[in-house]
Every structure is written in structure tokens, then in C-alpha cells.
Design a protein around this motif. Sequence first.
Motif, PDB file in Angstrom:
ATOM      1  N   TYR A  46      43.582  51.323  37.209  1.00  0.00           N
ATOM      2  CA  TYR A  46      43.043  49.966  37.066  1.00  0.00           C
ATOM      3  C   TYR A  46      44.077  49.030  36.442  1.00  0.00           C
ATOM      4  O   TYR A  46      44.331  47.930  36.947  1.00  0.00           O
ATOM      5  CB  TYR A  46      41.771  49.955  36.208  1.00  0.00           C
ATOM      6  CG  TYR A  46      41.299  48.530  35.999  1.00  0.00           C
ATOM      7  CD1 TYR A  46      40.528  47.889  36.965  1.00  0.00           C
ATOM      8  CD2 TYR A  46      41.722  47.793  34.896  1.00  0.00           C
ATOM      9  CE1 TYR A  46      40.168  46.555  36.816  1.00  0.00           C
ATOM     10  CE2 TYR A  46      41.362  46.467  34.741  1.00  0.00           C
ATOM     11  CZ  TYR A  46      40.582  45.849  35.702  1.00  0.00           C
ATOM     12  OH  TYR A  46      40.242  44.539  35.564  1.00  0.00           O
ATOM     13  N   TRP A  47      44.673  49.450  35.307  1.00  0.00           N
ATOM     14  CA  TRP A  47      45.580  48.543  34.605  1.00  0.00           C
ATOM     15  C   TRP A  47      46.834  48.240  35.427  1.00  0.00           C
ATOM     16  O   TRP A  47      47.374  47.128  35.351  1.00  0.00           O
ATOM     17  CB  TRP A  47      45.953  49.113  33.241  1.00  0.00           C
ATOM     18  CG  TRP A  47      44.888  48.870  32.207  1.00  0.00           C
ATOM     19  CD1 TRP A  47      44.181  49.792  31.514  1.00  0.00           C
ATOM     20  CD2 TRP A  47      44.403  47.588  31.779  1.00  0.00           C
ATOM     21  NE1 TRP A  47      43.277  49.186  30.668  1.00  0.00           N
ATOM     22  CE2 TRP A  47      43.394  47.830  30.819  1.00  0.00           C
ATOM     23  CE3 TRP A  47      44.708  46.271  32.111  1.00  0.00           C
ATOM     24  CZ2 TRP A  47      42.695  46.808  30.188  1.00  0.00           C
ATOM     25  CZ3 TRP A  47      44.011  45.244  31.483  1.00  0.00           C
ATOM     26  CH2 TRP A  47      43.029  45.515  30.537  1.00  0.00           C
ATOM     27  N   ASN A  95      45.583  45.661  37.913  1.00  0.00           N
ATOM     28  CA  ASN A  95      45.243  44.419  37.222  1.00  0.00           C
ATOM     29  C   ASN A  95      46.487  43.687  36.735  1.00  0.00           C
ATOM     30  O   ASN A  95      46.524  42.451  36.695  1.00  0.00           O
ATOM     31  CB  ASN A  95      44.309  44.718  36.047  1.00  0.00           C
ATOM     32  CG  ASN A  95      43.912  43.468  35.280  1.00  0.00           C
ATOM     33  OD1 ASN A  95      44.556  43.107  34.305  1.00  0.00           O
ATOM     34  ND2 ASN A  95      42.840  42.827  35.724  1.00  0.00           N
ATOM     35  N   TRP A 148      46.198  39.847  37.879  1.00  0.00           N
ATOM     36  CA  TRP A 148      45.929  38.743  36.959  1.00  0.00           C
ATOM     37  C   TRP A 148      47.010  37.665  37.044  1.00  0.00           C
ATOM     38  O   TRP A 148      46.767  36.493  36.749  1.00  0.00           O
ATOM     39  CB  TRP A 148      45.767  39.267  35.534  1.00  0.00           C
ATOM     40  CG  TRP A 148      47.010  39.174  34.698  1.00  0.00           C
ATOM     41  CD1 TRP A 148      48.101  39.970  34.758  1.00  0.00           C
ATOM     42  CD2 TRP A 148      47.273  38.194  33.683  1.00  0.00           C
ATOM     43  NE1 TRP A 148      49.037  39.567  33.842  1.00  0.00           N
ATOM     44  CE2 TRP A 148      48.561  38.476  33.163  1.00  0.00           C
ATOM     45  CE3 TRP A 148      46.548  37.123  33.164  1.00  0.00           C
ATOM     46  CZ2 TRP A 148      49.133  37.709  32.155  1.00  0.00           C
ATOM     47  CZ3 TRP A 148      47.129  36.366  32.145  1.00  0.00           C
ATOM     48  CH2 TRP A 148      48.403  36.656  31.662  1.00  0.00           C
ATOM     49  N   TYR A 178      38.336  36.919  32.616  1.00  0.00           N
ATOM     50  CA  TYR A 178      39.491  37.766  32.918  1.00  0.00           C
ATOM     51  C   TYR A 178      40.613  37.628  31.898  1.00  0.00           C
ATOM     52  O   TYR A 178      41.532  38.451  31.862  1.00  0.00           O
ATOM     53  CB  TYR A 178      40.034  37.413  34.308  1.00  0.00           C
ATOM     54  CG  TYR A 178      40.979  36.225  34.298  1.00  0.00           C
ATOM     55  CD1 TYR A 178      42.365  36.406  34.346  1.00  0.00           C
ATOM     56  CD2 TYR A 178      40.488  34.929  34.211  1.00  0.00           C
ATOM     57  CE1 TYR A 178      43.227  35.319  34.315  1.00  0.00           C
ATOM     58  CE2 TYR A 178      41.333  33.843  34.179  1.00  0.00           C
ATOM     59  CZ  TYR A 178      42.699  34.041  34.227  1.00  0.00           C
ATOM     60  OH  TYR A 178      43.552  32.961  34.182  1.00  0.00           O
ATOM     61  N   ASP A 192      41.705  42.400  40.268  1.00  0.00           N
ATOM     62  CA  ASP A 192      42.213  43.682  40.746  1.00  0.00           C
ATOM     63  C   ASP A 192      43.129  43.400  41.940  1.00  0.00           C
ATOM     64  O   ASP A 192      42.907  42.453  42.690  1.00  0.00           O
ATOM     65  CB  ASP A 192      41.038  44.569  41.168  1.00  0.00           C
ATOM     66  CG  ASP A 192      41.460  45.997  41.477  1.00  0.00           C
ATOM     67  OD1 ASP A 192      42.567  46.384  41.059  1.00  0.00           O
ATOM     68  OD2 ASP A 192      40.678  46.704  42.126  1.00  0.00           O
TER      69      ASP A 192
END
Length: 302
Positions: free
Chosen positions: A85-86, A89, A93, A144, A193
Amino acid sequence: MQPVARPLAPTYQERRWELPPDAVVHHGTVDDAVRVLAGRTITALTGAGVSTDSGIPDYRGPDSPPRNPMTYEQFVSDEDFRRHYWARNHVGWQHVRRTHPNAGHRALARLEERGVVHGVITQNVDLLHEEAGSRNVIDLHGRYDRVVCLQCGRVISRAHLAERLDALNPGFLKSVLQGGTTVADVEIAPDADAVVEQTSHFRPAPCEFCGGVLKPEIVYFGENVPRERVERAYAMVDAADALLVAGSSLTVMSGLRFVRHAAKREKPIVIVNRGETRGDPLATVKVDAGVTETLTELVERL
């Protein structure tokens, strides 16, 4: 009037649905929407469709690719899921933070300025309503730009975390964006994402205060919206004369419950969305049209 019983924090999750064959959908035009909303104060409930013209794709629009968002349980229970995920992201982002409000966001802000719109409940996490000038906004699913530690509860900015992730993963963004690829070329989801395949080497950052797990301040699928936030949203629906839904398929109960609540209160409901929504049978008028152009027209006529 007796208060309407309601669940406080249903789980935010995907549900498959189809309109029943005998459902009555009151399809109409912008003229019909104006007739319903004129002279009334409005609470707006917005979804991802209001931000597509700002360059943020939606989850369920006619042209959206299939998506499989990470669940809360996956994130908290599996280190590999968190790493994946990170990594994604950290790319996504970068795109969302560069987006700007479109004419639809600005239309709702102008209507609030005039006293027509009482407030906005948004299922989006992109903060574009606030940037457009809306003041009374409930970010139902979070935002976010902030990150929370699941152990000590500290909240930090996503920009600060980006600096730490860059230090832990030198060259990662460059490797994803090699060959002339830009962030704008990467497939992005509404929650920031991004579609990045190679993530096994990415190093997530722990909380710098206690070493705990960091999570975006976003409500994941399978997670509950905070009770206080839900109560404020119900109160916002109650405080207006009508409900305007813009750019949401209402697939998840998290948003649909406010449409059901307005219907129980016998408040007029106008839905503006391309394609079917789960709330269509409850709508006074359903306008199957683009969100930006419809909101722009409404601001000129209300």
C-alpha cells in the motif's frame, strides 16, 4: 416528530447490487431539478464523480477500470499488504496533491456563499471542496493529507511522511517513473492509490514517536466511519430542506444511509450521476448527466 432510528456507523464496504426490475426511477432534466430545489436550502452529498474533471478517476464510473481496494483487515494484519500500500500511495499522493478544484466544486462553494447550500458531506478524501471555498464540509471518509499512528494516535502530515519515505527508499520514485513516465501517466485511484507492480523492496516508515504502524487518515473498506462524524452528517441532512447527491453511485451504505434518512424525513432528493445509483428509487428527480456541467447550470439558476 419522533426521531428516526438509525445505525450510527455501518461498515464501509463494497456491496453488489442491481436496481429491482420494478423500481420506479424518476428520470428528469436540470429543469426538473431546479423546480425541486428552488427556494429550498440544500445539503450536498458528493462522491468521486465530482472530482473526475479534476483528473482524479472514480471507482465505479462507466469508463473506470476494475479496482480491488485494500481492506482495513488486510492493512492492519499483514506487513506485506502495508508495504504494498505505502509503495503505491507514495506515487499516487504525488498526483492527488497537484490536482485543483473544477467548476463543479466551485459551483457548490458559490451556492454555499449565497446561503443556498447549507453544507457538503463528501465521500472523497481529496479536500477539493475546501480548496474551492466550501466552508461547511464533512470529509466522511477522512482526508489523504494526514497520517495517524494506530498505536499512539499521533497525527502527522502526509508531506512529512513523504520526506521520510524518500529517505528510506532513495531512487524509488525515479525507478517507477523511468523512461519518461510521469506521475500523470500512472493509473491513480481516488484514495491516492497508484498501480505500481514492483513493491517488495519498498520500506514503509514506522511512527517516529512510538514505532507503531502508520495508516492514512482515510476510512478503509471494512472500517467504521467515526460515530461523531456520522452524527454530524445526519444533522447536516436534517438542517436542510433538500438533499442533492452529486457524482456518487451510492454503492456503499456509508453514503446511501443519508439518502435513506432524507427519504424517511420526506425531504426532496435530487441525484445527479452518470449511470444508475443505488438511491435512484428514492430520488424525487434523477438527472443522468455530467456532474460538472449540471452543478454549473444549477449555480446560475438557483
